[in-house]
Design an enzyme around this catalytic site. Structure first.
Site, PDB file in Angstrom:
ATOM      1  N   GLU A 152       0.801  -1.236   0.000  1.00  0.00           N
ATOM      2  CA  GLU A 152       0.000   0.000   0.000  1.00  0.00           C
ATOM      3  C   GLU A 152       0.834   1.287   0.000  1.00  0.00           C
ATOM      4  O   GLU A 152       0.688   2.118   0.890  1.00  0.00           O
ATOM      5  CB  GLU A 152      -0.953  -0.003   1.203  1.00  0.00           C
ATOM      6  CG  GLU A 152      -1.935  -1.148   1.190  1.00  0.00           C
ATOM      7  CD  GLU A 152      -2.739  -1.268   2.480  1.00  0.00           C
ATOM      8  OE1 GLU A 152      -3.079  -0.239   3.077  1.00  0.00           O
ATOM      9  OE2 GLU A 152      -3.027  -2.405   2.889  1.00  0.00           O
ATOM     10  N   ASN A 200       1.946  -5.263  -3.105  1.00  0.00           N
ATOM     11  CA  ASN A 200       0.567  -5.539  -2.687  1.00  0.00           C
ATOM     12  C   ASN A 200      -0.201  -4.230  -2.526  1.00  0.00           C
ATOM     13  O   ASN A 200       0.283  -3.305  -1.865  1.00  0.00           O
ATOM     14  CB  ASN A 200       0.627  -6.282  -1.340  1.00  0.00           C
ATOM     15  CG  ASN A 200      -0.692  -6.905  -0.936  1.00  0.00           C
ATOM     16  OD1 ASN A 200      -1.356  -7.548  -1.743  1.00  0.00           O
ATOM     17  ND2 ASN A 200      -1.083  -6.727   0.313  1.00  0.00           N
ATOM     18  N   HIS A 236     -10.502  -6.157  -0.640  1.00  0.00           N
ATOM     19  CA  HIS A 236     -11.439  -5.952   0.467  1.00  0.00           C
ATOM     20  C   HIS A 236     -12.638  -5.224  -0.152  1.00  0.00           C
ATOM     21  O   HIS A 236     -12.565  -4.019  -0.410  1.00  0.00           O
ATOM     22  CB  HIS A 236     -10.821  -5.075   1.560  1.00  0.00           C
ATOM     23  CG  HIS A 236      -9.696  -5.748   2.273  1.00  0.00           C
ATOM     24  ND1 HIS A 236      -9.890  -6.816   3.122  1.00  0.00           N
ATOM     25  CD2 HIS A 236      -8.363  -5.513   2.274  1.00  0.00           C
ATOM     26  CE1 HIS A 236      -8.734  -7.206   3.617  1.00  0.00           C
ATOM     27  NE2 HIS A 236      -7.782  -6.438   3.110  1.00  0.00           N
ATOM     28  N   GLU A 265      -6.279 -10.550  -0.274  1.00  0.00           N
ATOM     29  CA  GLU A 265      -6.972 -10.253   1.001  1.00  0.00           C
ATOM     30  C   GLU A 265      -8.487 -10.232   0.824  1.00  0.00           C
ATOM     31  O   GLU A 265      -9.196  -9.419   1.420  1.00  0.00           O
ATOM     32  CB  GLU A 265      -6.463  -8.918   1.573  1.00  0.00           C
ATOM     33  CG  GLU A 265      -4.957  -8.887   1.742  1.00  0.00           C
ATOM     34  CD  GLU A 265      -4.425  -7.650   2.443  1.00  0.00           C
ATOM     35  OE1 GLU A 265      -5.206  -6.899   3.045  1.00  0.00           O
ATOM     36  OE2 GLU A 265      -3.194  -7.437   2.387  1.00  0.00           O
ATOM     37  N   ASP A 267     -12.244 -10.271   0.959  1.00  0.00           N
ATOM     38  CA  ASP A 267     -13.417 -10.398   1.825  1.00  0.00           C
ATOM     39  C   ASP A 267     -14.473  -9.430   1.305  1.00  0.00           C
ATOM     40  O   ASP A 267     -14.158  -8.470   0.610  1.00  0.00           O
ATOM     41  CB  ASP A 267     -13.123 -10.206   3.324  1.00  0.00           C
ATOM     42  CG  ASP A 267     -12.438  -8.908   3.697  1.00  0.00           C
ATOM     43  OD1 ASP A 267     -12.454  -7.947   2.894  1.00  0.00           O
ATOM     44  OD2 ASP A 267     -11.885  -8.829   4.805  1.00  0.00           O
TER      45      ASP A 267
HETATM   46  O1  9MR Z   1      -6.316  -7.603   9.553  1.00  0.00           O
HETATM   47  C1  9MR Z   1      -5.207  -6.859  10.030  1.00  0.00           C
HETATM   48  C2  9MR Z   1      -5.491  -6.358  11.420  1.00  0.00           C
HETATM   49  O2  9MR Z   1      -5.538  -7.447  12.316  1.00  0.00           O
HETATM   50  C3  9MR Z   1      -4.378  -5.384  11.850  1.00  0.00           C
HETATM   51  O3  9MR Z   1      -4.755  -4.791  13.066  1.00  0.00           O
HETATM   52  C4  9MR Z   1      -4.160  -4.322  10.799  1.00  0.00           C
HETATM   53  C5  9MR Z   1      -2.976  -3.457  11.132  1.00  0.00           C
HETATM   54  O4  9MR Z   1      -1.761  -4.157  11.123  1.00  0.00           O
HETATM   55  O5  9MR Z   1      -3.901  -4.911   9.547  1.00  0.00           O
HETATM   56  C6  9MR Z   1      -4.966  -5.706   9.074  1.00  0.00           C
HETATM   57  O6  9MR Z   1      -4.581  -6.248   7.818  1.00  0.00           O
HETATM   58  C7  9MR Z   1      -4.366  -5.316   6.763  1.00  0.00           C
HETATM   59  C8  9MR Z   1      -3.247  -5.854   5.900  1.00  0.00           C
HETATM   60  O7  9MR Z   1      -2.106  -6.073   6.669  1.00  0.00           O
HETATM   61  C9  9MR Z   1      -2.948  -4.922   4.751  1.00  0.00           C
HETATM   62  N1  9MR Z   1      -4.121  -4.603   3.998  1.00  0.00           N
HETATM   63  C10 9MR Z   1      -5.292  -4.160   4.764  1.00  0.00           C
HETATM   64  C11 9MR Z   1      -5.594  -5.161   5.871  1.00  0.00           C
HETATM   65  C12 9MR Z   1      -6.855  -4.784   6.610  1.00  0.00           C
HETATM   66  O8  9MR Z   1      -6.666  -3.574   7.288  1.00  0.00           O
END
Ligand code: 9MR
Length: 355
Positions: A152, A200, A236, A265, A267
């Site tokens: 990101e 990603n 997402h 990812e 969902d």
């Molecule tokens: O699902 C993840 C959540 O448990 C964490 O708190 C958060 C911060 O580290 O990250 C979430 O996962 C993210 C992923 O690492 C990158 N893309 C977006 C995801 C959802 O926020």
């Protein structure tokens, strides 16, 4: 004498045909047959829950740490590397014959406090990042087959976001666009030349300004020989009116560059109705979005993995993120029962294996 032999042979071939025609009954069986990876993001603290582990091992041939390999878990302080959570995931995967996808080495979010408040200069940040990429990737070399090296980096308009690695203070390449991303990929390739290296990104699934910027960056990397193997499209999906028609063309243009695409990812969150339930129509519409995304992947040969962000509605980041207003985003419900979204995924992956 010959009749019984022919009879046996005929019976055997009928049995064999029946066995090969039998439709796959799990996602994992369908994916193995199709030669594609189907994965889920996981939390190692949940492996001790029997239904969690059993469903994961039965249905998926790949796992990725949801958080366990991020900076804030691995780097509690500047001098130590804590690989315990990540190692648990690798051990689970090895015990069940699954691949491990690593996530993530460079991100502007969720870095530890000591890093954010460290007042480091650009030379120190550069050293810290290089050391991190090398130590983490070498620790997991031969165990983690692919990494989200950078996660990101772009905003909605396709511009580079402010980040400790880019410009706050950055690793010395502030204002030079993708140069810091490139540097991270070069370090990653040195650290583990066999690992597949991915960029990603979120909200770059269809054709839009952001996905155009991703495309331009990775095309430039390919032309200049920057070591990159693929693009992760997160998926997402925030609403049931999401237009899925642009996903396949986007995957097509990326794979035409000689890159792999992973859906990383997936969902599809739903509004939570009164009493905490979901309407039948919403579950059906959700399944159709899952179907369209899986189909967009399997119809493009360079799209080699489909991964959901978690797999059971019991554990998903959506609940806390939406302050309890949305949920139900995954293919299994809170009781680990398959939902229409699961059936749609299975059918679409099985279609590829029946080609
Ligand atoms: O699902 C993840 C959540 O448990 C964490 O708190 C958060 C911060 O580290 O990250 C979430 O996962 C993210 C992923 O690492 C990158 N893309 C977006 C995801 C959802 O926020």
């Amino acid at each position: 004498m010959t009749c019984p032999k022919i009879f046996v042979l005929l019976s055997l071939s009928v049995l064999l045909a029946a066995a090969t025609a039998a439709p796959p009954v799990t996602l994992r069986q369908a994916a193995d047959k199709a030669g594609i990876l189907v994965g889920a993001a996981v939390r190692p603290s949940l492996f001790s829950e029997p239904a969690y582990s059993a469903t994961l091992a039965r249905e998926f041939n790949m796992v990725e740490p949801e958080d366990a390999m991020k900076w804030w878990v691995v780097r509690r302080d500047a001098d130590t590397f804590d690989f315990r959570q990540g190692d648990e995931i690798v051990a689970f995967a090895q015990a069940h014959g699954m691949r491990v996808r690593g996530h993530c080495l460079v991100w502007d979010h969720n870095n530890p406090e000591w890093l954010a408040r460290g007042h480091f200069g650009t030379d120190q940040m550069s050293q810290l990042l290089q050391q991190h990429i090398i130590r983490v990737m070498q620790h997991y070399a031969g165990q983690v087959f692919a990494w989200d090296v950078v996660n990101e980096a772009l905003d909605e308009d396709g511009r580079f976001k402010d980040s400790p690695w880019y410009n706050r203070p950055g690793i010395g390449l502030a204002g030079k666009g993708s140069a810091y991303v490139e540097q991270a990929f070069r370090w990653a390739h040195q650290a583990d030349p066999k690992a597949l290296l991915f960029y990603n990104e979120a909200e770059a699934e269809g054709l839009n300004g952001k996905s155009d910027a991703v495309y331009a960056m990775v095309k430039d990397f390919k032309i200049r020989g920057v070591p990159i193997d693929g693009v992760g499209l997160q998926m997402h999906i925030p609403g049931l009116d999401f237009d899925t028609s642009q996903i396949s063309p986007n995957i097509k243009r990326l794979t035409a560059l000689g890159l792999q695409v992973h859906v990383t990812e997936l969902d599809v969150s739903l509004p939570i109705g009164s009493g905490g339930s979901f309407s039948k129509d919403d579950l059906q519409r959700q399944a159709e979005i899952y179907r369209a995304i899986v189909r967009a992947c399997v119809e493009n040969p360079g799209c080699t993995a489909i991964q959901t962000w978690g797999f059971t509605d019991k554990y998903s980041w959506i609940g806390s993120h939406s302050h309890g207003t949305r949920g139900g985003a995954l293919p299994f419900d809170r009781l680990y029962q398959p939902k229409p979204a699961y059936e749609a995924m299975l059918e679409e992956i099985a279609r590829r294996s029946s080609r």
